[in-house]
Design a protein around this motif. Sequence first.
Motif, PDB file in Angstrom:
ATOM      1  N   ALA A 104      -0.191  -4.416  -0.606  1.00 46.80           N
ATOM      2  CA  ALA A 104       1.199  -4.586  -1.024  1.00 46.80           C
ATOM      3  C   ALA A 104       1.309  -5.619  -2.142  1.00 46.80           C
ATOM      4  O   ALA A 104       2.080  -5.440  -3.101  1.00 46.80           O
ATOM      5  N   LEU A 152       0.177  -4.029  -5.273  1.00 46.15           N
ATOM      6  CA  LEU A 152       1.161  -3.046  -5.713  1.00 46.15           C
ATOM      7  C   LEU A 152       2.308  -3.722  -6.459  1.00 46.15           C
ATOM      8  O   LEU A 152       2.755  -3.237  -7.511  1.00 46.15           O
ATOM      9  N   THR A 181       3.018  -3.124 -10.510  1.00 47.22           N
ATOM     10  CA  THR A 181       4.302  -2.631 -10.998  1.00 47.22           C
ATOM     11  C   THR A 181       4.947  -3.629 -11.949  1.00 47.22           C
ATOM     12  O   THR A 181       5.552  -3.245 -12.957  1.00 47.22           O
ATOM     13  N   ALA A 206       2.277   3.593  -5.238  1.00 48.55           N
ATOM     14  CA  ALA A 206       2.842   3.555  -3.890  1.00 48.55           C
ATOM     15  C   ALA A 206       2.584   4.858  -3.150  1.00 48.55           C
ATOM     16  O   ALA A 206       2.259   4.858  -1.951  1.00 48.55           O
ATOM     17  N   GLN A 242       6.536   1.753   0.698  1.00 47.94           N
ATOM     18  CA  GLN A 242       5.750   1.405  -0.475  1.00 47.94           C
ATOM     19  C   GLN A 242       6.568   1.529  -1.756  1.00 47.94           C
ATOM     20  O   GLN A 242       6.410   0.730  -2.690  1.00 47.94           O
ATOM     21  N   ALA A 275       7.330  -1.262  -4.582  1.00 48.71           N
ATOM     22  CA  ALA A 275       7.147  -1.032  -6.014  1.00 48.71           C
ATOM     23  C   ALA A 275       8.428  -1.350  -6.784  1.00 48.71           C
ATOM     24  O   ALA A 275       8.382  -1.915  -7.887  1.00 48.71           O
TER      25      ALA A 275
END
Length: 210
Positions: free
Chosen positions: A23, A26, A30, A42, A167, A171
Amino acid sequence: MTAALVAGLVAGYGIAVPVGAVATYLVSLTARTSLRTGACAALGVASADGLYALLATLGGSALAAALRPVLGPLRWASALVLIALAVRSAVTAVRRYRGHRLATRSDPPPPSPARAYLGLLGITLLNPTTVIYFAALVLGAGTAQTVRPLEQGVFVLAAFAASASWQLLIAGGGALLGRALTGHRGRLVTALASSGVMAALAARMLVAPG
């Protein structure tokens, strides 16, 4: 049918909501690229969760038992990947900050949405905890009742949808963070913080018992 749907949603959120290294990466990805790239990444995470949910419904406890002998090597491989990501992110951020090249042509191109999807899919698949989690949840009770294929499909799709929704929310937060931190110093701080979190989680993974 409803029970399978609810069970899949609960299982998907249960594995997706705890914020870990994936996470964190991620959000960082992004923030450095775009919402489109982050959304594809994601979906890569959610695809891995859905695949492990499918394997759990098909293989159940036997599959989890088969993975336990190689749990150690898989944990090491996952930790090494996270450490490599942390080092690469930190080194790149420092070089860009020192050279003030955050927006020049010398910067490496950001990953395409397809590469982001495949990259996060591979990273998430390295974590054997997910399949063991689903196997224990679905078949850990050892029930003698046969689960119909339709109910298995509903469970897998619900787990994928739950993971994907969470997810994508992460993002989206990364996209907002990217808009707020557009300067040299802001990107350096977030990159180093992300690298530190990933390295710490990788270290904890290595020293964890079992």
